[in-house]
Write a protein that holds these residues in place. Structure first.
Motif, PDB file in Angstrom:
ATOM      1  N   TYR A 130       0.785  -1.233   0.026  1.00 56.05           N
ATOM      2  CA  TYR A 130       0.136   0.189  -0.107  1.00 56.05           C
ATOM      3  C   TYR A 130       0.797   1.315  -0.031  1.00 56.05           C
ATOM      4  O   TYR A 130       0.634   2.231  -0.834  1.00 56.05           O
ATOM      5  CB  TYR A 130      -0.852  -0.055   1.293  1.00 56.05           C
ATOM      6  CG  TYR A 130      -2.074   1.055   1.184  1.00 56.05           C
ATOM      7  CD1 TYR A 130      -3.141   0.810   0.401  1.00 56.05           C
ATOM      8  CD2 TYR A 130      -1.920   1.932   2.107  1.00 56.05           C
ATOM      9  CE1 TYR A 130      -3.992   1.930   0.441  1.00 56.05           C
ATOM     10  CE2 TYR A 130      -2.942   2.902   2.118  1.00 56.05           C
ATOM     11  CZ  TYR A 130      -4.023   2.928   1.389  1.00 56.05           C
ATOM     12  OH  TYR A 130      -4.855   4.040   1.245  1.00 56.05           O
ATOM     13  N   LEU A 131       2.078   1.227   0.899  1.00 55.14           N
ATOM     14  CA  LEU A 131       2.829   2.525   0.960  1.00 55.14           C
ATOM     15  C   LEU A 131       3.552   2.708  -0.208  1.00 55.14           C
ATOM     16  O   LEU A 131       3.646   3.706  -0.962  1.00 55.14           O
ATOM     17  CB  LEU A 131       3.772   2.283   2.123  1.00 55.14           C
ATOM     18  CG  LEU A 131       3.044   2.281   3.606  1.00 55.14           C
ATOM     19  CD1 LEU A 131       4.157   2.098   4.739  1.00 55.14           C
ATOM     20  CD2 LEU A 131       2.422   3.567   3.891  1.00 55.14           C
ATOM     21  N   ALA A 132       3.994   1.459  -0.986  1.00 57.13           N
ATOM     22  CA  ALA A 132       4.673   1.251  -2.205  1.00 57.13           C
ATOM     23  C   ALA A 132       3.894   2.150  -3.521  1.00 57.13           C
ATOM     24  O   ALA A 132       4.412   2.732  -4.196  1.00 57.13           O
ATOM     25  CB  ALA A 132       5.325   0.072  -2.575  1.00 57.13           C
ATOM     26  N   SER A 133       2.930   1.835  -3.438  1.00 56.01           N
ATOM     27  CA  SER A 133       1.769   2.061  -4.414  1.00 56.01           C
ATOM     28  C   SER A 133       1.613   3.668  -4.207  1.00 56.01           C
ATOM     29  O   SER A 133       0.812   4.112  -5.309  1.00 56.01           O
ATOM     30  CB  SER A 133       0.347   1.246  -4.159  1.00 56.01           C
ATOM     31  OG  SER A 133      -0.393   2.093  -3.315  1.00 56.01           O
ATOM     32  N   ARG A 134       1.880   4.242  -3.316  1.00 61.54           N
ATOM     33  CA  ARG A 134       1.866   5.621  -3.108  1.00 61.54           C
ATOM     34  C   ARG A 134       3.197   6.393  -3.563  1.00 61.54           C
ATOM     35  O   ARG A 134       2.928   7.557  -3.524  1.00 61.54           O
ATOM     36  CB  ARG A 134       1.216   6.241  -1.800  1.00 61.54           C
ATOM     37  CG  ARG A 134      -0.363   5.379  -1.378  1.00 61.54           C
ATOM     38  CD  ARG A 134      -1.186   5.811  -2.500  1.00 61.54           C
ATOM     39  NE  ARG A 134      -2.570   5.497  -2.227  1.00 61.54           N
ATOM     40  CZ  ARG A 134      -3.153   4.627  -2.919  1.00 61.54           C
ATOM     41  NH1 ARG A 134      -2.702   3.975  -3.916  1.00 61.54           N
ATOM     42  NH2 ARG A 134      -4.545   4.048  -2.266  1.00 61.54           N
ATOM     43  N   GLY A 135       3.956   5.623  -3.906  1.00 59.38           N
ATOM     44  CA  GLY A 135       5.422   6.137  -4.138  1.00 59.38           C
ATOM     45  C   GLY A 135       6.419   5.894  -3.087  1.00 59.38           C
ATOM     46  O   GLY A 135       7.703   6.507  -3.306  1.00 59.38           O
ATOM     47  N   LEU A 136       6.089   5.508  -2.158  1.00 60.00           N
ATOM     48  CA  LEU A 136       7.221   5.230  -1.129  1.00 60.00           C
ATOM     49  C   LEU A 136       8.172   3.959  -1.540  1.00 60.00           C
ATOM     50  O   LEU A 136       7.619   2.811  -1.572  1.00 60.00           O
ATOM     51  CB  LEU A 136       6.796   5.066   0.271  1.00 60.00           C
ATOM     52  CG  LEU A 136       6.125   6.203   0.947  1.00 60.00           C
ATOM     53  CD1 LEU A 136       5.322   5.945   2.377  1.00 60.00           C
ATOM     54  CD2 LEU A 136       7.234   7.302   1.107  1.00 60.00           C
ATOM     55  N   GLY A 137       9.592   4.067  -1.726  1.00 62.97           N
ATOM     56  CA  GLY A 137      10.301   3.000  -1.929  1.00 62.97           C
ATOM     57  C   GLY A 137      10.197   2.113  -0.628  1.00 62.97           C
ATOM     58  O   GLY A 137       9.951   2.358   0.325  1.00 62.97           O
ATOM     59  N   PRO A 138      11.137   1.131  -1.041  1.00 65.13           N
ATOM     60  CA  PRO A 138      10.931  -0.230  -0.087  1.00 65.13           C
ATOM     61  C   PRO A 138      11.632   0.427   1.250  1.00 65.13           C
ATOM     62  O   PRO A 138      11.091  -0.182   2.490  1.00 65.13           O
ATOM     63  CB  PRO A 138      11.656  -1.294  -0.694  1.00 65.13           C
ATOM     64  CG  PRO A 138      11.877  -0.999  -2.182  1.00 65.13           C
ATOM     65  CD  PRO A 138      11.661   0.632  -2.449  1.00 65.13           C
TER      66      PRO A 138
ATOM     67  N   MET B  58      11.922   3.269   2.482  1.00 72.21           N
ATOM     68  CA  MET B  58      11.191   4.401   3.313  1.00 72.21           C
ATOM     69  C   MET B  58       9.773   3.691   3.896  1.00 72.21           C
ATOM     70  O   MET B  58       9.380   3.991   4.822  1.00 72.21           O
ATOM     71  CB  MET B  58      10.923   5.301   2.421  1.00 72.21           C
ATOM     72  CG  MET B  58      11.794   6.562   2.430  1.00 72.21           C
ATOM     73  SD  MET B  58      11.300   7.723   1.090  1.00 72.21           S
ATOM     74  CE  MET B  58      10.252   8.687   2.310  1.00 72.21           C
TER      75      MET B  58
END
Lengths: 241, 247
Positions: free
Chosen positions: A199-207, A209
């Protein structure tokens, strides 16, 4: 002055997960620290263990007194924090601890909370993270004496494993000799939630972060609002492999 | 903008998508409808790059690049937004903090300077107002304690803040009451209806399409698109059912 006792072995319950080899190098230990909080007193301490070694504190909390410990155990090949707290009538003891181990570290927290008299409250909130081949342990014993009626004790420990080779040990232990007592303990060992990471990655946060954000949230309850403690914990999280 | 060709995908080694092809051009809104188990959510997750959803054949080109070669966060930075059917609750992480970090990570990937705290809050306030959401909710831990409808609104607030060029919205209408449906529909139009943007709406029902009028409607059945048409196809589906129309 030093402790004139033999090096412990892993056969002893309180040392069963210890790194005895690392302990031998610093043995014998300095004397235990003895803290007495007088009746009605108020004591707070923040302990950051960042170089390795053993911290041993005996705490006597007087009638109606309050003691609070914030502990961050992060440093050295072997880091151990050992707290004995003895609670008198109506005393209140709070211990929050975060342990973050990676590489080949062995970190442990050992608490022994004794409700010697009644109407006292104690709470331990422990959050442990282990990566690499690290080993992180919490042994938490609560003893309630025969006459310590009205005791209220809660223990909450969670551990997060970041690698398949990391180990987390958690052992809550209750010895209750009174009958009017409330003792709660909860214990969970898990790993990072893959649904949350995606979910966090889908918003643009790299692994890196995304993981950092989830780990910071995991520790938050045990870090309270001490800015320096939070900064030190976050720095250690940032250095995790 | 998006070109999916002969896409095959498996989940836990079970084939779900079986040769799906679809082209979406800038300025278009497409709706994919279909029965449960047809592969609608799998399509959304494959496009978003969720681990465990394995592409075995076919290609997806997005804005001229191989979408499948990008990590999920790189897809986001490239302008893709995935609206979740079940938005994930993340205890301990404030929505505002998470979205600011996410937006600034995307900006960094696109060689843009980070947005200051003040500018970010102004943007967040504006998008929350657009979806009729209280700013206080956005400050709370991500989706924690939100009702189903609130989660879907929060997804649209996130979309407004991140301002993607392609939105894939997986059952964004489920869990919404009539009023919320209209607000969310208006929000999608306000945020995404533009000549340089596109939307793929995945839904069971016609009702969201009353508010967000699609240019194209596709029927997804058994892992591939079995029919395509204009908005009238959605009405036909609603009237006759998937079994009749998809056959």
């Amino acid at each position: 002055m030093t402790n004139a006792v033999a090096l412990p072995s892993q056969r002893q319950e309180d040392w069963r997960y210890a790194d005895i080899g690392a302990l031998a190098k610093i043995w014998p230990l300095a004397p235990r620290e003895n803290i007495i909080v007088p009746a009605g007193g108020n004591f707070t301490r923040t302990i950051v263990q960042e170089k390795g070694g053993v911290v041993q504190i005996d705490l006597s909390i007087g009638t109606g007194a309050t003691a609070m410990l914030h502990i961050l155990n992060i440093g050295g090949d072997y880091g151990r924090v050992e707290i004995n707290a003895n609670l008198h009538n109506g005393a209140d003891f709070t211990l929050d601890c975060a342990q973050i181990a990676d590489g080949e570290q062995t970190l442990e927290l050992i608490t022994h909370v004794t409700h010697a008299e009644g109407e006292a409250t104690s709470r331990q909130m422990v959050r442990n993270i282990a990566g690499g081949t690290a080993n992180v342990t919490y042994l938490g014993r609560v003893s309630v004496a025969r006459d310590a009626q009205g005791t209220n004790s809660a223990q909450n420990v969670k551990a997060m494993l970041l690698s398949p080779q990391a180990t987390a040990n958690a052992k809550p232990e209750l010895e209750i000799f009174a009958d009017d007592v409330q003792c709660a303990h909860g214990c969970a060992v898990g790993e990072l939630d893959s649904a949350a990471l995606f979910y966090l990655a889908s918003r643009g946060l790299g692994p890196v972060m995304a993981r950092q954000m989830l780990l910071q949230a995991f520790l938050a309850e045990a870090l309270g609002d001490d800015a320096a403690l939070i900064a030190a914990a976050h720095e250690k999280l940032g250095a995790l492999q | 903008m998006l070109k999916i060709e002969n896409l095959h995908a498996t989940v836990a080694e079970k084939p779900i998508l079986k040769g799906l092809s679809l082209t979406i051009k800038a300025g278009e809104i497409h709706a994919i409808m279909g029965p449960n188990g047809a592969g609608k959510s799998t399509l959304a997750y494959v496009l978003g790059g969720r681990p465990g959803y394995e592409v075995t054949e076919g290609s997806v080109t997005y804005a001229g690049q191989d979408l499948l070669a990008l990590e999920p966060h790189e897809r986001a930075a490239a302008g893709l937004f995935l609206g979740f059917q079940y938005p994930v609750e993340i205890p301990g992480v404030s929505g505002v903090q998470f979205l600011r970090e996410a937006l600034n990570a995307q900006r960094k990937a696109n060689a843009l300077p980070p947005l200051s705290g003040g500018d970010f809050l102004k943007l967040a306030r504006e998008k929350a107002a657009l979806l009729g959401m209280d700013m206080d909710m956005l400050k709370r831990p991500v989706n924690v304690g939100f009702s189903g409808g609130e989660k879907k609104r929060a997804e649209m607030v996130q979309m407004g803040i991140l301002n993607p060029s392609l939105a894939i919205l997986d059952e964004t209408d489920s869990g919404l009451d009539i009023d919320a449906l209209r607000i969310v529909g208006d929000g999608i139009n306000a945020i995404m209806r533009a000549p340089d943007k596109a939307v793929l709406l995945i839904t069971h029902y016609q009702r969201l399409l009353d508010y967000v009028r699609p240019d194209f409607v596709h029927v997804l059945a058994d892992g591939r698109i079995t029919r395509s048409g204009g908005p009238e196809l959605a009405l036909e589906l609603e009237r006759e059912g998937y079994v009749e129309v998809a056959a």
